[in-house]
Design an enzyme around this catalytic site. Structure first.
Site, PDB file in Angstrom:
ATOM      1  N   TYR A 158       0.887  -1.255   0.106  1.00 59.01           N
ATOM      2  CA  TYR A 158       0.019  -0.037   0.074  1.00 59.01           C
ATOM      3  C   TYR A 158       1.029   1.125  -0.069  1.00 59.01           C
ATOM      4  O   TYR A 158       0.764   2.161  -0.727  1.00 59.01           O
ATOM      5  CB  TYR A 158      -0.865  -0.191   1.076  1.00 59.01           C
ATOM      6  CG  TYR A 158      -1.914   1.071   1.214  1.00 59.01           C
ATOM      7  CD1 TYR A 158      -3.037   1.224   0.190  1.00 59.01           C
ATOM      8  CD2 TYR A 158      -1.929   1.960   2.445  1.00 59.01           C
ATOM      9  CE1 TYR A 158      -3.896   2.111   0.441  1.00 59.01           C
ATOM     10  CE2 TYR A 158      -2.996   2.994   2.475  1.00 59.01           C
ATOM     11  CZ  TYR A 158      -4.015   3.067   1.188  1.00 59.01           C
ATOM     12  OH  TYR A 158      -4.959   4.043   1.511  1.00 59.01           O
ATOM     13  N   GLU A 160       4.060   1.734  -0.955  1.00 53.86           N
ATOM     14  CA  GLU A 160       4.865   2.044  -2.284  1.00 53.86           C
ATOM     15  C   GLU A 160       3.837   2.171  -3.159  1.00 53.86           C
ATOM     16  O   GLU A 160       4.185   3.117  -4.198  1.00 53.86           O
ATOM     17  CB  GLU A 160       5.641   0.844  -2.287  1.00 53.86           C
ATOM     18  CG  GLU A 160       6.782   0.583  -1.199  1.00 53.86           C
ATOM     19  CD  GLU A 160       7.461   1.960  -0.969  1.00 53.86           C
ATOM     20  OE1 GLU A 160       7.829   2.745  -1.813  1.00 53.86           O
ATOM     21  OE2 GLU A 160       7.789   2.260   0.266  1.00 53.86           O
ATOM     22  N   LYS A 162       1.049   4.062  -3.210  1.00 53.06           N
ATOM     23  CA  LYS A 162       0.874   5.248  -2.986  1.00 53.06           C
ATOM     24  C   LYS A 162       2.034   6.098  -3.350  1.00 53.06           C
ATOM     25  O   LYS A 162       1.795   7.352  -3.772  1.00 53.06           O
ATOM     26  CB  LYS A 162      -0.012   5.810  -1.709  1.00 53.06           C
ATOM     27  CG  LYS A 162      -1.165   4.997  -1.644  1.00 53.06           C
ATOM     28  CD  LYS A 162      -2.378   5.432  -2.214  1.00 53.06           C
ATOM     29  CE  LYS A 162      -3.824   4.599  -2.300  1.00 53.06           C
ATOM     30  NZ  LYS A 162      -4.714   5.415  -2.976  1.00 53.06           N
ATOM     31  N   ASN A 187      -6.447   8.999   8.942  1.00 54.63           N
ATOM     32  CA  ASN A 187      -7.721   8.028   9.296  1.00 54.63           C
ATOM     33  C   ASN A 187      -8.995   8.687   9.291  1.00 54.63           C
ATOM     34  O   ASN A 187      -9.026   9.785   9.941  1.00 54.63           O
ATOM     35  CB  ASN A 187      -7.267   7.524  10.646  1.00 54.63           C
ATOM     36  CG  ASN A 187      -6.272   6.518  10.677  1.00 54.63           C
ATOM     37  OD1 ASN A 187      -5.070   6.992  10.530  1.00 54.63           O
ATOM     38  ND2 ASN A 187      -6.220   5.246  11.009  1.00 54.63           N
ATOM     39  N   ARG A 199     -10.532  -2.201   9.936  1.00 53.01           N
ATOM     40  CA  ARG A 199     -10.015  -1.031  10.653  1.00 53.01           C
ATOM     41  C   ARG A 199     -10.520  -0.734  12.049  1.00 53.01           C
ATOM     42  O   ARG A 199     -11.753  -1.332  12.323  1.00 53.01           O
ATOM     43  CB  ARG A 199     -10.470   0.165   9.624  1.00 53.01           C
ATOM     44  CG  ARG A 199      -9.618   0.226   8.402  1.00 53.01           C
ATOM     45  CD  ARG A 199      -9.694   1.359   7.598  1.00 53.01           C
ATOM     46  NE  ARG A 199     -10.726   1.333   6.493  1.00 53.01           N
ATOM     47  CZ  ARG A 199     -10.865   1.898   5.674  1.00 53.01           C
ATOM     48  NH1 ARG A 199     -10.093   3.161   5.243  1.00 53.01           N
ATOM     49  NH2 ARG A 199     -11.986   1.813   4.807  1.00 53.01           N
ATOM     50  N   GLN A 222      -0.072   3.091  20.635  1.00 52.37           N
ATOM     51  CA  GLN A 222       0.074   3.826  19.400  1.00 52.37           C
ATOM     52  C   GLN A 222      -1.027   4.759  19.166  1.00 52.37           C
ATOM     53  O   GLN A 222      -2.244   4.304  19.670  1.00 52.37           O
ATOM     54  CB  GLN A 222       0.138   2.473  18.306  1.00 52.37           C
ATOM     55  CG  GLN A 222      -1.341   1.679  17.957  1.00 52.37           C
ATOM     56  CD  GLN A 222      -1.368   0.692  18.863  1.00 52.37           C
ATOM     57  OE1 GLN A 222      -1.141   0.522  20.025  1.00 52.37           O
ATOM     58  NE2 GLN A 222      -2.215  -0.273  18.406  1.00 52.37           N
ATOM     59  N   ARG A 224      -3.589   7.241  16.647  1.00 51.62           N
ATOM     60  CA  ARG A 224      -4.121   7.746  15.530  1.00 51.62           C
ATOM     61  C   ARG A 224      -5.033   9.204  15.815  1.00 51.62           C
ATOM     62  O   ARG A 224      -5.547   9.169  16.873  1.00 51.62           O
ATOM     63  CB  ARG A 224      -5.095   6.807  14.894  1.00 51.62           C
ATOM     64  CG  ARG A 224      -4.363   5.436  14.313  1.00 51.62           C
ATOM     65  CD  ARG A 224      -3.545   5.604  13.134  1.00 51.62           C
ATOM     66  NE  ARG A 224      -2.825   4.193  12.884  1.00 51.62           N
ATOM     67  CZ  ARG A 224      -1.894   3.847  13.398  1.00 51.62           C
ATOM     68  NH1 ARG A 224      -1.203   4.256  14.314  1.00 51.62           N
ATOM     69  NH2 ARG A 224      -1.302   2.598  13.004  1.00 51.62           N
ATOM     70  N   ASP A 284       3.183  -1.658  12.069  1.00 54.48           N
ATOM     71  CA  ASP A 284       2.081  -0.848  12.702  1.00 54.48           C
ATOM     72  C   ASP A 284       2.661   0.824  13.038  1.00 54.48           C
ATOM     73  O   ASP A 284       3.321   0.730  14.086  1.00 54.48           O
ATOM     74  CB  ASP A 284       1.209  -1.480  13.824  1.00 54.48           C
ATOM     75  CG  ASP A 284      -0.135  -0.931  13.998  1.00 54.48           C
ATOM     76  OD1 ASP A 284      -1.052  -1.514  13.692  1.00 54.48           O
ATOM     77  OD2 ASP A 284      -0.192   0.363  14.521  1.00 54.48           O
ATOM     78  N   ARG A 288       0.410   8.820  14.835  1.00 58.16           N
ATOM     79  CA  ARG A 288       0.078   9.539  13.331  1.00 58.16           C
ATOM     80  C   ARG A 288      -0.704  10.441  13.726  1.00 58.16           C
ATOM     81  O   ARG A 288      -1.921  10.313  14.615  1.00 58.16           O
ATOM     82  CB  ARG A 288      -0.488   8.502  12.585  1.00 58.16           C
ATOM     83  CG  ARG A 288      -0.897   8.904  11.300  1.00 58.16           C
ATOM     84  CD  ARG A 288      -1.744   8.117  10.521  1.00 58.16           C
ATOM     85  NE  ARG A 288      -0.763   7.012   9.882  1.00 58.16           N
ATOM     86  CZ  ARG A 288      -1.409   5.624   9.269  1.00 58.16           C
ATOM     87  NH1 ARG A 288      -2.735   5.563   9.510  1.00 58.16           N
ATOM     88  NH2 ARG A 288      -0.687   4.844   8.964  1.00 58.16           N
TER      89      ARG A 288
HETATM   90  N1  UDP Z   1      -6.302  -1.453  15.930  1.00 54.51           N
HETATM   91  C1  UDP Z   1      -6.646  -2.354  16.989  1.00 54.51           C
HETATM   92  N2  UDP Z   1      -7.435  -3.135  16.989  1.00 54.51           N
HETATM   93  C2  UDP Z   1      -8.235  -3.447  16.049  1.00 54.51           C
HETATM   94  C3  UDP Z   1      -7.895  -2.941  14.873  1.00 54.51           C
HETATM   95  C4  UDP Z   1      -6.954  -2.170  14.623  1.00 54.51           C
HETATM   96  O1  UDP Z   1      -5.893  -1.946  18.068  1.00 54.51           O
HETATM   97  O2  UDP Z   1      -9.133  -4.269  16.040  1.00 54.51           O
HETATM   98  C5  UDP Z   1      -5.325  -0.610  15.864  1.00 54.51           C
HETATM   99  C6  UDP Z   1      -4.087  -0.855  14.761  1.00 54.51           C
HETATM  100  O3  UDP Z   1      -3.034  -1.798  15.219  1.00 54.51           O
HETATM  101  C7  UDP Z   1      -3.636   0.366  14.493  1.00 54.51           C
HETATM  102  C8  UDP Z   1      -4.880   1.300  14.846  1.00 54.51           C
HETATM  103  O4  UDP Z   1      -5.767   0.636  15.598  1.00 54.51           O
HETATM  104  O5  UDP Z   1      -2.575   0.918  15.635  1.00 54.51           O
HETATM  105  C9  UDP Z   1      -5.576   1.844  13.438  1.00 54.51           C
HETATM  106  O6  UDP Z   1      -5.637   0.635  12.556  1.00 54.51           O
HETATM  107  P1  UDP Z   1      -6.498   0.715  11.147  1.00 54.51           P
HETATM  108  O7  UDP Z   1      -6.639  -0.593  10.720  1.00 54.51           O
HETATM  109  O8  UDP Z   1      -7.731   1.425  11.542  1.00 54.51           O
HETATM  110  O9  UDP Z   1      -5.562   1.600  10.119  1.00 54.51           O
HETATM  111  P2  UDP Z   1      -4.195   1.899  10.138  1.00 54.51           P
HETATM  112  O10 UDP Z   1      -4.265   3.563  10.704  1.00 54.51           O
HETATM  113  O11 UDP Z   1      -3.154   1.169  10.702  1.00 54.51           O
HETATM  114  O12 UDP Z   1      -4.049   2.222   8.723  1.00 54.51           O
END
Ligand code: UDP
Length: 331
Positions: A158, A160, A162, A187, A199, A222, A224, A284, A288
């Site tokens: 994904y 690369e 983009k 996000n 997601r 982490q 978002r 991961d 962000r």
């Molecule tokens: N995540 C999580 N539990 C889930 C799905 C995702 O903790 O059931 C975490 C994932 O590891 C990441 C964040 O939520 O750190 C956002 O994940 P997402 O798949 O929505 O998109 P990303 O921002 O990684 O592209």
């Protein structure tokens, strides 16, 4: 900041082509464009998109749907003013399952979409992503940051794709002089996300509504930053109508750890779910958050919908989808 020649809307009833027009964001863009007087052609191969997202536009004489893979030559026998290239799997679960399709749509699909724009003399917008920053070492991420990506890791397909798409877009701009725009989407969430797209918003909300354990990956530290779809689509529309060729981040800088986010979802849904921890997927990103200074300055854009408000508008949608699935299982 470099500016391209044609910065004004081209006509009162312009024609827009939206690749990925049956997807989560593509279909919301289709609705916005139709509401602003555009004729819209949506192209989608329905791998991750769904006709349910555009069915309500079925009788609209200004709307046309073409079921096609955008990596194949796109032929349209009509003038086109804008090409919005949104086609791509966008959920990590989807692109891990579809790595080759993801690379193809980012490379060959972007090539075809740019070719269409060149052929028609249309303005072109690429839906790029915060993923091009990889696991960022600079926080928050400004557009000037070049990123920290693992080309050979599972997310490389994904990231690369983009990054290549951005490079190809700039090459078409420089070489052929076409007016191009690049939005880096952070996000985003809202109605029309698939319940099982993997997601974090659909996962946590559907787990909470079913009173199932909320699966936090890693230790949940982490971060978002989540943007409601309507804010995002408005920012993207403004970008297309602007004269800004450089990439622009669009997202909501309200940042949360995934553990905080899980607790917020439990609160907002009134759920009895508890949090469980699952292994962190490879690569991961640890943090962000968009730096949206450029969008604020050049597009006069900033998000209007808080996370709490956006969740209140999104949770009923997932409730409805879950209830519909239960009904169809019973019948
Ligand atoms: N995540 C999580 N539990 C889930 C799905 C995702 O903790 O059931 C975490 C994932 O590891 C990441 C964040 O939520 O750190 C956002 O994940 P997402 O798949 O929505 O998109 P990303 O921002 O990684 O592209």
């Amino acid at each position: 900041m470099s500016k391209s020649k044609n910065s004004q809307p081209l006509s009162a009833h312009p024609t827009s082509v939206v690749t990925g027009g049956a997807g989560f964001l593509g279909s919301h863009l289709v609705d916005l464009l139709l509401s602003r007087g555009h004729e819209v052609v949506a192209i989608d191969n329905l791998v991750t998109g769904s006709v349910d997202n555009i069915a309500h536009q079925g009788g609209n004489p200004r709307f046309k749907f073409i079921s096609q893979d955008v990596t194949e030559f796109v032929f349209l026998d009509r003038p086109v003013d804008y090409v919005w290239h949104f086609a791509s799997p966008a959920s990590p679960i989807d692109y891990l399952e579809l790595p080759i399709q993801t690379l193809k749509v980012g490379s060959l699909g972007t090539h075809k979409a740019l070719g269409l724009a060149k052929n028609k003399g249309a303005r072109f917008l690429l839906a790029s992503t915060s993923e091009i920053y990889g696991d960022p070492l600079i926080h928050p991420q400004p557009e000037s940051y070049w990123g920290n990506c693992n080309t050979i890791g599972p997310r490389g397909c994904y990231d690369e794709a983009k990054r290549f798409a951005e490079a190809l877009t700039m090459a078409y701009h420089r070489e052929h002089g076409i007016a191009t725009r690049i939005v880096r989407i952070f996000n985003t969430y809202g109605p029309r996300m698939r319940v099982n797209d993997g997601r974090v918003v659909p996962s946590f909300v559907s787990q909470a509504l079913r009173n199932q354990p909320i699966t936090v990956f890693g230790d949940g530290s982490q971060t978002r930053s989540f943007c409601f779809y309507s804010d995002l689509i408005e920012g993207i529309y403004r970008l297309m109508m602007s004269d800004i060729t450089e990439p622009v981040n669009i997202g909501n800088p309200e940042e949360k750890t995934m553990l905080e986010f899980a607790r917020e979802i439990v609160r907002e849904t009134g759920s009895r779910s508890r949090v469980v921890f699952r292994p962190l997927p490879q690569d991961d990103p640890k943090q962000r958050r968009p730096d949206i200074t450029r969008a604020q300055q050049v597009l006069k854009w900033r998000p209007q919908v808080s996370l709490a408000e956006g969740l209140r508008l999104t949770i009923p949608y997932f409730k409805g989808r879950i209830a519909a699935t239960k009904r169809s299982k019973r019948s």
